[in-house]
Enzyme design. Structure first.
Site, mmCIF file in Angstrom:
data_model
loop_
_atom_site.group_PDB
_atom_site.id
_atom_site.type_symbol
_atom_site.label_atom_id
_atom_site.label_comp_id
_atom_site.label_asym_id
_atom_site.label_seq_id
_atom_site.Cartn_x
_atom_site.Cartn_y
_atom_site.Cartn_z
ATOM 1 N N CYS A 344 0.704 -1.248 0.331
ATOM 2 C CA CYS A 344 0.054 -0.300 -0.446
ATOM 3 C C CYS A 344 1.061 1.216 -0.587
ATOM 4 O O CYS A 344 0.939 1.811 1.054
ATOM 5 C CB CYS A 344 -0.628 0.127 1.097
ATOM 6 S SG CYS A 344 -1.999 -1.364 1.019
ATOM 7 N N TYR A 372 22.082 -6.082 -3.500
ATOM 8 C CA TYR A 372 20.715 -5.412 -3.553
ATOM 9 C C TYR A 372 19.552 -6.215 -3.629
ATOM 10 O O TYR A 372 18.750 -4.745 -3.480
ATOM 11 C CB TYR A 372 21.604 -4.189 -3.410
ATOM 12 C CG TYR A 372 22.864 -3.465 -3.655
ATOM 13 C CD1 TYR A 372 23.068 -3.390 -2.152
ATOM 14 C CD2 TYR A 372 23.632 -3.679 -4.459
ATOM 15 C CE1 TYR A 372 24.251 -3.613 -2.025
ATOM 16 C CE2 TYR A 372 24.968 -3.456 -3.792
ATOM 17 C CZ TYR A 372 25.719 -3.366 -2.777
ATOM 18 O OH TYR A 372 27.108 -3.059 -3.256
HETATM 19 N N1 LLP Z 1 32.985 -1.652 -0.478
HETATM 20 C C1 LLP Z 1 32.198 -1.175 0.465
HETATM 21 C C2 LLP Z 1 32.966 -0.345 2.289
HETATM 22 C C3 LLP Z 1 30.750 -0.572 0.233
HETATM 23 O O1 LLP Z 1 30.445 -0.248 0.859
HETATM 24 C C4 LLP Z 1 29.965 -1.532 -0.962
HETATM 25 C C5 LLP Z 1 28.705 -0.214 -0.927
HETATM 26 C C6 LLP Z 1 31.143 -2.341 -1.538
HETATM 27 C C7 LLP Z 1 32.361 -2.523 -1.094
HETATM 28 C C8 LLP Z 1 30.722 -3.031 -2.624
HETATM 29 O O2 LLP Z 1 30.329 -1.656 -4.115
HETATM 30 P P1 LLP Z 1 29.661 -2.606 -4.967
HETATM 31 O O3 LLP Z 1 30.659 -2.689 -5.626
HETATM 32 O O4 LLP Z 1 28.068 -3.557 -4.863
HETATM 33 O O5 LLP Z 1 29.017 -0.899 -6.015
HETATM 34 N N2 LLP Z 1 22.121 -0.276 -2.162
HETATM 35 C C9 LLP Z 1 22.585 0.150 -3.174
HETATM 36 C C10 LLP Z 1 24.035 -0.138 -3.074
HETATM 37 C C11 LLP Z 1 24.684 0.557 -1.812
HETATM 38 C C12 LLP Z 1 26.417 0.406 -1.906
HETATM 39 C C13 LLP Z 1 27.208 0.065 -0.555
HETATM 40 N N3 LLP Z 1 28.133 -0.304 -0.284
HETATM 41 C C14 LLP Z 1 21.855 -0.633 -4.543
HETATM 42 O O6 LLP Z 1 21.165 -0.872 -5.132
HETATM 43 O O7 LLP Z 1 22.282 0.100 -5.734
#
Ligand code: LLP
Length: 415
Positions: A344, A372
């Site tokens: 909702c 995610y």
């Molecule tokens: N290292 C650190 C310290 C991080 O905070 C993150 C992600 C990563 C590595 C990995 O980042 P990646 O390679 O996955 O981009 N929920 C959001 C993304 C948040 C990312 C948070 N930190 C989304 O769905 O786009």
């Protein structure tokens, strides 16, 4: 490997998605392990010639089955909580390959990491450094640390997932990093291990990584002159992928740049990719419950599906775009549909304005949902979380069961 049509039907590796939906119901997350494995190998190959370690960012998709398989490939892990450390251990991961990120590590989380002997706490403030030191002393262990630097680099990404600008809460400014290193190196309870940054997520260009690395290496040189030497440099994750038609980060070019900048330096490289390892490997399966075609011109067509924002919050939270594909093309006249869930909230949509030929009962795959997706799901509207299924070639296994309402209510009382 991954997702392709066979006789018109969308399959995960060798398994038709309709077969999985029949076996486990909908909604459900499906992951192709071979596709994760292939991505891991791509990054590994791109970094060939550099002493490196890929520390998977557990938060992207933290199911034990995925962590266990990544551990067998030699992955390290980037964690942000004691819970994630527990997952890595249960999956058979080596704590000596774990880096711990995050601005708010609790005392309990620090103690757990210190006792396990993790590879590095990526320290994000002076207060955290002080707490880490005092806990290590109390526990009689030496804690390995690195400083997370905020290099003030624009990663040119969605503001909610930019982390390397000075207005973001993450890391410390370069000048302060030097102070923290000098305090840490004087402490008998700490081992200075490395230097770290993570400038954001879904980054498509190599330049921000190069700029961040340059800022880190400048600090490495200053520290070196002061007699403090490090064993690793960690450039974080954030490697961008394609959801619609946006360019992905070219990992080979990134590798080239890193090779050039790190040549002749006695530093191990750490990277912390999450999304680019698992996003493409996952789909969210959902069925069309009801069609509500526009009653008159100027109205919208709504396809109400059984998955909702609590299952996949990315569209609502980041205006994220995920491809939507019928698992079997049922024919019919295509129309523009808003694919919405039963929650909702007006923000409860998975996709807007998509040209699709839909019938009630159709099975849809929401693509690129492996990162995610489940990890950010919730029980909002008292909706039990959906199952996770891992496909490997011709086989599939439920690696997390569907929750029941009883599971959701288990910890509540009437007070
Ligand atoms: N290292 C650190 C310290 C991080 O905070 C993150 C992600 C990563 C590595 C990995 O980042 P990646 O390679 O996955 O981009 N929920 C959001 C993304 C948040 C990312 C948070 N930190 C989304 O769905 O786009």
């Amino acid at each position: 490997m991954g997702y392709a049509r066979r006789d018109g039907e969308l399959c995960a590796d060798g398994v038709p998605l309709e077969r999985i939906a029949t076996a486990v119901g909908t909604p459900a997350y499906v992951y192709s392990w071979p596709s994760v494995r292939e991505q891991f190998a791509r990054i590994d190959t791109a970094l060939a010639g550099i002493d490196h370690r890929i520390c998977y960012a557990v938060k992207a998709s933290s199911n034990l089955a995925i962590l266990a398989r990544l551990a067998t490939l030699g992955a390290g892990f980037d964690i942000v909580s004691g819970g994630e450390l527990e997952r890595v251990l249960r999956a058979g991961g080596d704590p000596g390959r774990v880096v711990f990120s995050g601005v708010g590590k609790s005392t309990a989380d620090i103690d757990f990491g210190v006792k396990c002997g993790i590879d590095a706490f990526n320290v994000e403030s002076a207060s955290e450094l002080a707490r880490l030191e005092s806990r290590a002393r109390l526990l009689g262990c030496k804690a390995r640390m690195s400083v997370r630097v905020n290099p003030d680099v624009d990663a040119n990404t969605h503001p909610y997932i930019a982390t390397g600008l000075k207005e973001n809460k993450f890391g410390v400014a370069p000048g302060q990093a030097l102070e923290l290193f000098s305090r840490a190196s004087a402490s008998p309870d700490l081992t200075v291990a490395g230097i770290d940054c993570h400038i954001g997520s879904q980054i498509a260009d190599v330049e921000p990584f190069e700029a961040a690395l340059a800022a880190l290496l400048e600090l490495v040189d200053t520290l070196d002159r002061g007699g403090i030497s490090l064993d690793h440099v960690d450039i974080g994750g954030g490697f961008g992928i394609t959801y619609a038609d946006e360019p992905a980060l070219d990992i080979d070019i990134l590798g080239e740049v890193l090779r050039n900048n790190l040549a002749e330096r006695p530093l191990q490289l750490r990277v912390e990719p999450g999304r680019c390892l698992v996003a493409d490997a996952g789909v969210l399966l959902t069925r069309v419950e009801y069609l509500k075609p526009a009653p008159a011109p100027g109205h919208r067509n709504f396809a109400v599906v059984d998955a909702a924002m609590n299952d996949l919050i990315r569209p609502a939270l980041y205006q994220a775009w995920h491809a939507v594909e019928p698992v079997v093309e049922s024919g019919g006249t295509p129309k523009r549909w808003d694919v919405v869930g039963p929650v909702c909230e007006t923000g409860d949509f998975l996709a807007l304005d998509r040209v699709l030929a839909l019938n009630e009962g159709d099975l849809l795959a929401i693509r690129t949902a492996g990162a995610y997706g489940f990890a950010q799901s919730s029980n909002y509207n008292t909706r039990p979380r959906v199952p996770e299924v891992l496909v490997d070639g011709e086989d599939f296994a439920v690696v997390r069961k569907r929750e029941t309402v009883a599971d959701v209510l288990r910890l509540e009382t009437l007070g």
